[in-house]
Write a protein that holds these residues in place. Structure first.
Motif, PDB file in Angstrom:
ATOM      1  N   UNK A 108       1.062  -1.214   0.239  1.00 40.76           N
ATOM      2  CA  UNK A 108      -0.281  -0.248  -0.190  1.00 40.76           C
ATOM      3  C   UNK A 108       0.743   1.474   0.087  1.00 40.76           C
ATOM      4  N   UNK A 109       1.856   0.989   1.113  1.00 44.10           N
ATOM      5  CA  UNK A 109       2.638   2.073   0.809  1.00 44.10           C
ATOM      6  C   UNK A 109       3.960   2.956  -0.096  1.00 44.10           C
ATOM      7  N   UNK A 110       4.076   1.319  -1.101  1.00 40.66           N
ATOM      8  CA  UNK A 110       4.584   1.989  -2.535  1.00 40.66           C
ATOM      9  C   UNK A 110       4.511   1.735  -3.168  1.00 40.66           C
ATOM     10  N   UNK A 111       2.414   1.578  -2.966  1.00 43.48           N
ATOM     11  CA  UNK A 111       2.067   2.346  -4.219  1.00 43.48           C
ATOM     12  C   UNK A 111       1.424   3.987  -4.045  1.00 43.48           C
ATOM     13  N   UNK A 112       0.862   3.906  -2.918  1.00 40.67           N
ATOM     14  CA  UNK A 112       0.402   5.232  -2.534  1.00 40.67           C
ATOM     15  C   UNK A 112       1.181   6.564  -2.128  1.00 40.67           C
ATOM     16  N   UNK A 113       2.245   5.966  -1.286  1.00 40.02           N
ATOM     17  CA  UNK A 113       3.135   7.095  -0.853  1.00 40.02           C
ATOM     18  C   UNK A 113       4.508   7.255  -1.242  1.00 40.02           C
ATOM     19  N   UNK A 114       4.943   5.844  -2.352  1.00 39.15           N
ATOM     20  CA  UNK A 114       6.586   6.656  -1.998  1.00 39.15           C
ATOM     21  C   UNK A 114       6.939   7.029  -3.492  1.00 39.15           C
ATOM     22  N   UNK A 174       9.718   5.392  13.785  1.00 42.74           N
ATOM     23  CA  UNK A 174       8.432   6.096  14.197  1.00 42.74           C
ATOM     24  C   UNK A 174       7.693   6.867  13.416  1.00 42.74           C
ATOM     25  N   UNK A 175       6.870   6.949  13.786  1.00 42.90           N
ATOM     26  CA  UNK A 175       5.819   7.471  12.243  1.00 42.90           C
ATOM     27  C   UNK A 175       5.685   8.464  11.188  1.00 42.90           C
ATOM     28  N   UNK A 176       5.114   7.781   9.789  1.00 42.68           N
ATOM     29  CA  UNK A 176       5.789   9.308   8.949  1.00 42.68           C
ATOM     30  C   UNK A 176       4.931   9.480   8.181  1.00 42.68           C
ATOM     31  N   UNK A 177       3.467   8.908   7.918  1.00 37.64           N
ATOM     32  CA  UNK A 177       1.673   8.255   7.708  1.00 37.64           C
ATOM     33  C   UNK A 177       1.285   8.290   8.319  1.00 37.64           C
ATOM     34  N   UNK A 178      -0.134   8.468   8.679  1.00 33.83           N
ATOM     35  CA  UNK A 178      -1.245   7.973   9.506  1.00 33.83           C
ATOM     36  C   UNK A 178      -2.489   7.153   8.271  1.00 33.83           C
ATOM     37  N   UNK A 179      -2.769   6.530   8.194  1.00 34.15           N
ATOM     38  CA  UNK A 179      -3.766   5.738   7.193  1.00 34.15           C
ATOM     39  C   UNK A 179      -5.275   5.390   8.145  1.00 34.15           C
ATOM     40  N   UNK A 269     -16.398   0.519   4.771  1.00 35.21           N
ATOM     41  CA  UNK A 269     -17.035   0.888   6.477  1.00 35.21           C
ATOM     42  C   UNK A 269     -15.528   1.289   6.875  1.00 35.21           C
ATOM     43  N   UNK A 270     -15.113   2.514   7.717  1.00 37.90           N
ATOM     44  CA  UNK A 270     -14.353   2.452   8.018  1.00 37.90           C
ATOM     45  C   UNK A 270     -13.930   1.197   9.422  1.00 37.90           C
ATOM     46  N   UNK A 271     -12.182   0.789   9.255  1.00 35.87           N
ATOM     47  CA  UNK A 271     -11.637   0.057  10.261  1.00 35.87           C
ATOM     48  C   UNK A 271     -10.761   0.304  11.326  1.00 35.87           C
ATOM     49  N   UNK A 272     -10.553   2.306  11.195  1.00 39.70           N
ATOM     50  CA  UNK A 272     -10.084   3.062  12.340  1.00 39.70           C
ATOM     51  C   UNK A 272      -8.389   3.391  11.669  1.00 39.70           C
ATOM     52  N   UNK A 273      -7.515   3.570  12.214  1.00 37.82           N
ATOM     53  CA  UNK A 273      -6.227   3.893  11.897  1.00 37.82           C
ATOM     54  C   UNK A 273      -4.854   3.126  12.277  1.00 37.82           C
ATOM     55  N   UNK A 274      -4.018   3.715  11.591  1.00 39.75           N
ATOM     56  CA  UNK A 274      -3.010   2.518  11.489  1.00 39.75           C
ATOM     57  C   UNK A 274      -1.632   3.300  11.270  1.00 39.75           C
ATOM     58  N   UNK A 275      -0.388   3.774  12.400  1.00 41.53           N
ATOM     59  CA  UNK A 275       0.368   4.615  11.541  1.00 41.53           C
ATOM     60  C   UNK A 275       1.632   4.152  10.499  1.00 41.53           C
TER      61      UNK A 275
END
Length: 303
Positions: A108-114, A174-179, A269-275
Motif C-alpha cells: 500500500x505504501x509503495x503504491x500510494x506514498x512512495x 517513527x511514524x511517517x504517515x497515518x492511514x 466501512x471504516x476500520x480505524x487508523x494505523x501509523x
C-alpha cells in the motif's frame, strides 16, 4: 606451544554479487543478462563458490533451479556482507560513492506514498541506487533486523507497545504517515454498520505478517467463526476484483482506494487508523539513509 593454520579462502565480493543475483532471478540466463556476463561465466563462479563453501547452494531440476536449504541460509549472510561493504564505502567517502539504499515497504505504501518521495530523492541524489522490496510488515521488520534491508515502511498494530518491542531488538521506528483503513465490501453489504454484521465469510488479504490483515481478522471475528476463510493474494488489484465479484471482503487504506480501479458500486466501512512507520537499525546512519530520512522529516539522533 599451539600453532594455528588458517586455510586461505577466496570468497570475492563479486562472487557474492553473482550468487545474490542468481538467487533473486532463479535463472542463470537472466542473472547473466542483468550482470552483463556470459551464462557460462556465471555458472563457473557459482560452482567455484559452492566448492569453496563445501555445500550446494542451488537445487537443479532440469533447466530449473531453486535455492537449497544451505543456499537460503547463505543468501542472508551474502546480502549482509554486501550491505556492510556498501555501508563502509558510503561512510568513508562521506556519500561520494552514492551507494545503495535498500528500502522495504508494504504494498500500500509503495503504491500510494512512495512514488513522489523516491522520485524527488533520485533527483536530489542521483548517484544513490534505490532498491525497493515489498512485503508484509512483520517480514519487513525482520529483514531490517537481520540487515537484509536498510529501512522499511511498516504498520505497527499497537503503537507504543510495538515501538517498545522494536527497541528491545535494536531497532528504531517513527511514524511517517497515518492511514485510514476501510473494509471494502460488495454492493450486497450496503448498510452494514459493524464489521461483525458482514454476511460474507471470505477475506482477501496479504500473507500472514500483514498488520492490516490482523486488524481485519480481529474486527471480523475470523478466529471465532470457523466458517471464515482467508484467501491470500499478492496485490490489491486482485483483492478488489474478488470483492467486485461478490466473493469476499478486503481491507485497504483510503490512500490506495483513492488511486482508482475500484467500481463505484462497492461499499466501505471504516476500520480505524494505523501509523505507517519508518523502521531502521539503531546506529545505522549512512549518508544515503540520512538524506532519505531528512526528506521524510525523520531525525536520526541517538536515543
Amino acid at each position: 606451544m599451539v600453532s594455528f593454520c588458517f586455510e586461505k579462502r577466496d570468497m570475492e565480493t563479486e562472487s557474492l554479487r553473482i550468487f545474490c543475483m542468481v538467487a533473486a532471478e532463479l535463472s542463470i540466463t537472466q542473472a547473466a543478462a542483468r550482470l552483463g556476463r556470459a551464462p557460462s561465466n556465471v555458472t563457473t563462479r557459482i560452482q567455484q563458490l559452492e566448492a569453496d563453501l563445501g555445500a550446494g547452494l542451488f537445487v537443479r531440476t532440469g533447466k530449473r533451479i531453486a535455492l537449497s536449504a544451505a543456499g537460503q541460509q547463505f543468501r542472508v549472510y551474502a546480502e549482509r556482507l554486501l550491505a556492510l561493504e556498501d555501508e563502509a564505502r558510503q561512510v568513508v567517502s562521506n556519500g561520494a560513492s552514492g551507494g545503495v539504499l535498500r528500502i522495504g515497504s508494504m504494498e500500500s505504501t509503495a503504491a500510494s506514498r512512495l512514488p513522489d518521495v523516491l522520485a524527488a530523492f533520485h533527483v536530489d541524489h542521483p548517484p544513490t541506487r534505490l532498491s525497493l522490496r515489498t512485503g508484509p510488515s512483520r517480514q519487513l521488520i525482520e529483514q531490517v533486523e537481520t540487515g537484509a534491508l536498510d529501512c522499511a515502511f511498516a504498520a505497527l498494530a499497537d503503537g507504543g507497545a510495538d515501538l517498545a518491542d522494536l527497541a528491545e531488538t535494536g531497532l528504531r521506528a517513527t511514524p511517517v504517515w497515518v492511514e485510514d483503513l476501510l473494509l471494502l465490501m460488495s454492493p450486497g453489504e450496503a448498510g452494514v454498520d459493524d464489521a461483525r454484521k458482514v454476511t460474507a465469510r471470505s477475506l482477501a488479504a496479504f500473507p500472514q505478517g500483514c498488520t492490516y490483515r490482523s486488524l481485519a481478522e480481529d474486527r471480523l471475528g475470523v478466529a471465532r467463526d470457523p466458517a471464515w476463510r482467508v484467501h491470500e493474494m499478492s496485490s490489491y488489484h486482485a483483492m478488489i476484483a474478488c470483492v467486485a465479484a461478490g466473493a469476499c471482503v478486503t481491507v485497504l487504506p483510503v490512500s490506495v482506494l483513492a488511486l482508482g480501479g475500484a467500481p463505484a458500486s462497492l461499499t466501505t466501512l471504516p476500520l480505524g487508523r494505523l501509523d505507517t512507520c519508518l523502521v531502521w537499525r539503531d546506529g545505522f546512519a549512512t549518508p544515503a539513509f540520512r538524506a532519505f530520512a531528512a526528506r521524510l522529516g525523520v531525525r536520526l539522533e541517538p536515543r
